[in-house]
Design an enzyme around this catalytic site. Sequence first.
Site, PDB file in Angstrom:
ATOM      1  N   ASP A  29     -57.547  15.170  36.575  1.00 54.41           N
ATOM      2  CA  ASP A  29     -57.873  16.088  35.475  1.00 54.41           C
ATOM      3  C   ASP A  29     -58.330  15.316  34.240  1.00 54.41           C
ATOM      4  O   ASP A  29     -57.927  14.176  34.019  1.00 54.41           O
ATOM      5  CB  ASP A  29     -56.623  16.943  35.164  1.00 54.41           C
ATOM      6  CG  ASP A  29     -56.956  18.193  34.379  1.00 54.41           C
ATOM      7  OD1 ASP A  29     -58.154  18.547  34.271  1.00 54.41           O
ATOM      8  OD2 ASP A  29     -56.018  18.824  33.866  1.00 54.41           O
ATOM      9  N   HIS A  46     -67.609  14.512  35.099  1.00 54.57           N
ATOM     10  CA  HIS A  46     -67.311  14.566  36.540  1.00 54.57           C
ATOM     11  C   HIS A  46     -67.957  13.380  37.248  1.00 54.57           C
ATOM     12  O   HIS A  46     -67.351  12.742  38.111  1.00 54.57           O
ATOM     13  CB  HIS A  46     -67.825  15.873  37.149  1.00 54.57           C
ATOM     14  CG  HIS A  46     -67.196  17.098  36.558  1.00 54.57           C
ATOM     15  ND1 HIS A  46     -65.832  17.220  36.395  1.00 54.57           N
ATOM     16  CD2 HIS A  46     -67.732  18.254  36.086  1.00 54.57           C
ATOM     17  CE1 HIS A  46     -65.563  18.405  35.839  1.00 54.57           C
ATOM     18  NE2 HIS A  46     -66.702  19.047  35.640  1.00 54.57           N
ATOM     19  N   LEU A 140     -56.103   4.568  56.335  1.00 55.95           N
ATOM     20  CA  LEU A 140     -55.650   5.470  55.272  1.00 55.95           C
ATOM     21  C   LEU A 140     -56.210   6.847  55.559  1.00 55.95           C
ATOM     22  O   LEU A 140     -57.381   6.980  55.923  1.00 55.95           O
ATOM     23  CB  LEU A 140     -56.195   4.989  53.917  1.00 55.95           C
ATOM     24  CG  LEU A 140     -55.981   5.933  52.726  1.00 55.95           C
ATOM     25  CD1 LEU A 140     -54.522   5.918  52.281  1.00 55.95           C
ATOM     26  CD2 LEU A 140     -56.879   5.560  51.543  1.00 55.95           C
TER      27      LEU A 140
END
Length: 251
Positions: A29, A46, A140
């Site tokens: 955020d 972004h 991962l």
Amino acid sequence: MSAAPAPADLLSQIRVNGEVPRHVAIIMDGNGRWARERMLPRPLGHRSGMKSVREVVEGAIEVGLEVLSLFAFSQENWQRPELEVAALMSLLEEYIQREADELDAQGVQVRMLGELDRLTPAARAAVDRVMKQTEHNTKLRLNLFISYGARAEIVRATKALAAEVAAGTRSVDAIDDAAFSEKLFTAGCPDPDLLIRTSGEQRISNFLLWQLAYTELYISSVLWPDFSRRELYGAILDYQDRDRRFGRVSA
Ligand code: IPE
Ligand code: IPE
Ligand code: MG
């Protein structure tokens, strides 16, 4: 004032401490505020956040996490201005385009979780492509939550179980925590041990409501585009000091 410790020193300390979380989840955020501070349009915030994604994926591999979950776009985020939503969708495509081969080479299994039917056809195709390309990787697991809302996920799981009961393939007594977990997007993943939220906001914003039952919370004041390995390692070091009791008393 002494200089901030180097990421390599933090990583050594994590290794000395020993046990690392299996699963770290992050609510990414603060992109909009990062852009506003620079008098830039929100989409540039972004875009700038993409390098932080690269940072935490590399950091997660270095630490040896099993699962990294990133909240990239919520169901509620569809209500943002059309231009911002379009910018986010094209960034998603661009991220996959640019990073898929590298993620694959790093041994990352990419999973996109959420109501993917709402994506544009181009974004949907990119998502399917990267999931397929990386499905055999085991180093991962990277869960990217796109068009995701936890309440909708819980309703969806409930309907799936109800349908099995209605069809006579499951008894009501065979509904338990494990059966429910298996109907969620995160089926097969351990619950997050640590949830990080950036930009100082102290709320969950409809992320993983079921899975976070006993997750340790860590709020970082750093805005997502400024978040790097150093902050990730700092959060993990903080986690390693916690006393997780799960309702019991300490040892
Ligand atoms: C997080 O940054 C990215 C998404 C929610 C898509 P924001 O866009 O929420 O940034 P702020 O909270 O407005 O600063
Ligand atoms: C949560 O951030 C969703 C993501 C990070 C993808 P928001 O910025 O949408 O959350 P609120 O509106 O501040 O709760
Ligand atoms: Mg926000």
